[in-house]
Design a protein around this motif. Sequence first.
Motif, mmCIF file in Angstrom:
data_model
loop_
_atom_site.group_PDB
_atom_site.id
_atom_site.type_symbol
_atom_site.label_atom_id
_atom_site.label_comp_id
_atom_site.label_asym_id
_atom_site.label_seq_id
_atom_site.Cartn_x
_atom_site.Cartn_y
_atom_site.Cartn_z
ATOM 1 N N GLU A 18 0.829 -1.201 0.000
ATOM 2 C CA GLU A 18 0.000 0.000 0.000
ATOM 3 C C GLU A 18 0.867 1.255 0.000
ATOM 4 O O GLU A 18 0.493 2.294 -0.528
ATOM 5 C CB GLU A 18 -0.925 -0.010 1.217
ATOM 6 N N LYS A 19 2.049 1.155 0.624
ATOM 7 C CA LYS A 19 3.030 2.232 0.606
ATOM 8 C C LYS A 19 4.334 1.673 0.065
ATOM 9 O O LYS A 19 4.546 0.467 0.053
ATOM 10 C CB LYS A 19 3.247 2.795 2.016
ATOM 11 N N TRP A 20 5.200 2.561 -0.398
ATOM 12 C CA TRP A 20 6.463 2.103 -0.951
ATOM 13 C C TRP A 20 7.571 3.093 -0.614
ATOM 14 O O TRP A 20 7.342 4.124 0.017
ATOM 15 C CB TRP A 20 6.343 1.904 -2.468
ATOM 16 N N PHE A 21 8.786 2.742 -1.045
ATOM 17 C CA PHE A 21 9.954 3.579 -0.787
ATOM 18 C C PHE A 21 9.694 5.011 -1.260
ATOM 19 O O PHE A 21 9.135 5.203 -2.335
ATOM 20 C CB PHE A 21 11.162 3.004 -1.532
ATOM 21 N N PRO A 22 10.062 6.034 -0.465
ATOM 22 C CA PRO A 22 10.853 5.973 0.771
ATOM 23 C C PRO A 22 10.031 5.843 2.057
ATOM 24 O O PRO A 22 10.600 5.901 3.142
ATOM 25 C CB PRO A 22 11.589 7.311 0.747
ATOM 26 N N ASP A 23 8.699 5.652 1.937
ATOM 27 C CA ASP A 23 7.855 5.559 3.128
ATOM 28 C C ASP A 23 7.766 4.144 3.683
ATOM 29 O O ASP A 23 7.374 3.952 4.835
ATOM 30 C CB ASP A 23 6.442 6.067 2.811
ATOM 31 N N ASP A 24 8.102 3.149 2.868
ATOM 32 C CA ASP A 24 8.031 1.761 3.306
ATOM 33 C C ASP A 24 9.070 0.970 2.522
ATOM 34 O O ASP A 24 9.772 1.518 1.664
ATOM 35 C CB ASP A 24 6.620 1.202 3.076
ATOM 36 N N LYS A 25 9.167 -0.325 2.795
ATOM 37 C CA LYS A 25 10.214 -1.156 2.191
ATOM 38 C C LYS A 25 9.898 -1.585 0.768
ATOM 39 O O LYS A 25 10.768 -2.113 0.074
ATOM 40 C CB LYS A 25 10.435 -2.404 3.039
ATOM 41 N N TRP A 26 8.662 -1.387 0.303
ATOM 42 C CA TRP A 26 8.239 -1.954 -0.970
ATOM 43 C C TRP A 26 8.738 -1.151 -2.167
ATOM 44 O O TRP A 26 8.948 0.050 -2.093
ATOM 45 C CB TRP A 26 6.717 -2.073 -1.013
ATOM 46 N N MET A 27 8.884 -1.849 -3.290
ATOM 47 C CA MET A 27 9.323 -1.226 -4.536
ATOM 48 C C MET A 27 8.254 -0.264 -5.044
ATOM 49 O O MET A 27 7.082 -0.620 -5.123
ATOM 50 C CB MET A 27 9.578 -2.311 -5.584
ATOM 51 N N PRO A 28 8.623 0.962 -5.411
ATOM 52 C CA PRO A 28 7.639 1.900 -5.963
ATOM 53 C C PRO A 28 7.207 1.472 -7.364
ATOM 54 O O PRO A 28 7.872 0.640 -8.001
ATOM 55 C CB PRO A 28 8.396 3.229 -5.985
ATOM 56 N N PRO A 29 6.101 2.023 -7.875
ATOM 57 C CA PRO A 29 5.584 1.590 -9.184
ATOM 58 C C PRO A 29 6.594 1.674 -10.319
ATOM 59 O O PRO A 29 6.583 0.835 -11.221
ATOM 60 C CB PRO A 29 4.403 2.538 -9.418
ATOM 61 N N SER A 30 7.479 2.679 -10.304
ATOM 62 C CA SER A 30 8.453 2.816 -11.391
ATOM 63 C C SER A 30 9.792 2.161 -11.064
ATOM 64 O O SER A 30 10.722 2.219 -11.866
ATOM 65 C CB SER A 30 8.685 4.298 -11.719
ATOM 66 N N GLY A 31 9.894 1.526 -9.895
ATOM 67 C CA GLY A 31 11.145 0.887 -9.500
ATOM 68 C C GLY A 31 11.463 -0.320 -10.366
ATOM 69 O O GLY A 31 10.573 -1.077 -10.757
ATOM 70 N N VAL A 32 12.735 -0.501 -10.668
ATOM 71 C CA VAL A 32 13.173 -1.590 -11.550
ATOM 72 C C VAL A 32 14.279 -2.379 -10.866
ATOM 73 O O VAL A 32 15.251 -1.807 -10.362
ATOM 74 C CB VAL A 32 13.692 -1.042 -12.898
ATOM 75 N N GLN A 33 14.131 -3.695 -10.853
ATOM 76 C CA GLN A 33 15.187 -4.563 -10.333
ATOM 77 C C GLN A 33 16.183 -4.854 -11.453
ATOM 78 O O GLN A 33 15.817 -5.385 -12.500
ATOM 79 C CB GLN A 33 14.604 -5.883 -9.815
ATOM 80 N N VAL A 34 17.439 -4.500 -11.230
ATOM 81 C CA VAL A 34 18.468 -4.742 -12.236
ATOM 82 C C VAL A 34 19.436 -5.804 -11.719
ATOM 83 O O VAL A 34 19.405 -6.187 -10.560
ATOM 84 C CB VAL A 34 19.228 -3.447 -12.588
ATOM 85 N N GLY A 35 20.309 -6.269 -12.582
ATOM 86 C CA GLY A 35 21.277 -7.287 -12.194
ATOM 87 C C GLY A 35 21.752 -8.045 -13.414
ATOM 88 O O GLY A 35 21.396 -7.731 -14.552
ATOM 89 N N SER A 36 22.547 -9.063 -13.173
ATOM 90 C CA SER A 36 23.154 -9.822 -14.259
ATOM 91 C C SER A 36 22.235 -10.930 -14.766
ATOM 92 O O SER A 36 21.426 -11.475 -14.011
ATOM 93 C CB SER A 36 24.468 -10.441 -13.770
ATOM 94 N N VAL A 37 22.376 -11.264 -16.049
ATOM 95 C CA VAL A 37 21.699 -12.431 -16.617
ATOM 96 C C VAL A 37 22.724 -13.467 -17.087
ATOM 97 O O VAL A 37 22.400 -14.375 -17.853
ATOM 98 C CB VAL A 37 20.750 -12.037 -17.774
ATOM 99 N N TYR A 38 23.952 -13.327 -16.610
ATOM 100 C CA TYR A 38 25.010 -14.295 -16.907
ATOM 101 C C TYR A 38 24.857 -15.493 -15.981
ATOM 102 O O TYR A 38 24.705 -15.340 -14.771
ATOM 103 C CB TYR A 38 26.363 -13.615 -16.710
ATOM 104 N N ASP A 39 24.892 -16.698 -16.535
ATOM 105 C CA ASP A 39 24.671 -17.912 -15.752
ATOM 106 C C ASP A 39 25.954 -18.540 -15.215
ATOM 107 O O ASP A 39 25.897 -19.554 -14.524
ATOM 108 C CB ASP A 39 23.929 -18.964 -16.593
ATOM 109 N N GLY A 40 27.092 -17.964 -15.533
ATOM 110 C CA GLY A 40 28.351 -18.549 -15.093
ATOM 111 C C GLY A 40 28.883 -17.904 -13.830
ATOM 112 O O GLY A 40 28.190 -17.171 -13.128
#
Length: 342
Positions: free
Chosen positions: A207-229
Amino acid sequence: MTKLTFFTFIVLATSISFIFLETPPKSFYHTLFISDSFSDNSSIANHLYTLTKRPHVAGSQANADAAAYVLSIFTSCNIPSHLTSYDVALTYPVSRSLTLKSSEKTIKFGLFQEIYDGDPYAEVANEVLPTFHAYARSGTATGPVVYANYGRVEDYATLREMGVNVSNTVVLARYGKIYRGDIVHNAHAVGAIGVLIFTDKKDYGGEKWFPDDKWMPPSGVQVGSVYDGIGDPTTPGWPSTGECERLSDEEVDEGGNVPLIPSLPISWADGDAIIRTIGGKVANVDWQGGKDSPIYRVGPGPAIANLSYEGQQVISTIQNVIAVIEGEEEPDRYASLTFNFS
């Protein structure tokens, strides 16, 4: 209280600056690790804030500064420590785009993360790289969208049972359950030509998100690697130093650990907009979204997605912080604890 009976060899890739180990009573390290100056909540919070107050993508000066900070904390505590540099193949985004064309309209997605009121990192937002997947395949994919739940092998089995052909489609999958690199690999294995991975509100929202709570905001994007090695794709099994031998791009592809189709990470808001254009059969109950979400259907289409990504691979220098804590007994034995903070 147990005894530390060997060297503990701690390798940190610009990493966290606190380690919890049980050591003999009255030992220096035991006293250190339980001291308020090193491991109480306020000191841990201070270290975390210092390491996260600005973006520090691997290979950047900010990343080197993070390594130097970790080293300074260890050495100030009289833990024998040093930096070791490696020259590794890293990827960075050059360009990316995403459009969705239906009979009614064409949506061009901005692919940016908004700055919210009260965001403590707003002043360094311009230092954040555009959202991307590290080691993602450069290329363009155009095709109808198929929703594939979490992109697991069993999810594609369900789609087959529903009569959905994934070949030559752009897969929309949500983060969770499996590694993002496996999401891309599984999509390629069933004939998809591109992958969009979104952060579903059901799993990461509230119901709430960053910076008011721990949840990802609507425009938040999780990034990271897609390398399997493991480690540097161009130096599998040996250190990436100086003029070392490296695999060619073709040899890296043949190794099977880098993705062979392009992918992009997208936000819950963008994923929701795409979900609303997908037709076809209604997805299973456990494939549906959370509260206030539209009905999730599997497709394919009818809307056509056009995904484009171009990345650049460069050899960049990174630093490992290496600290050695000698055990009381059997000091010629080693235990390796590794942490990543890049």
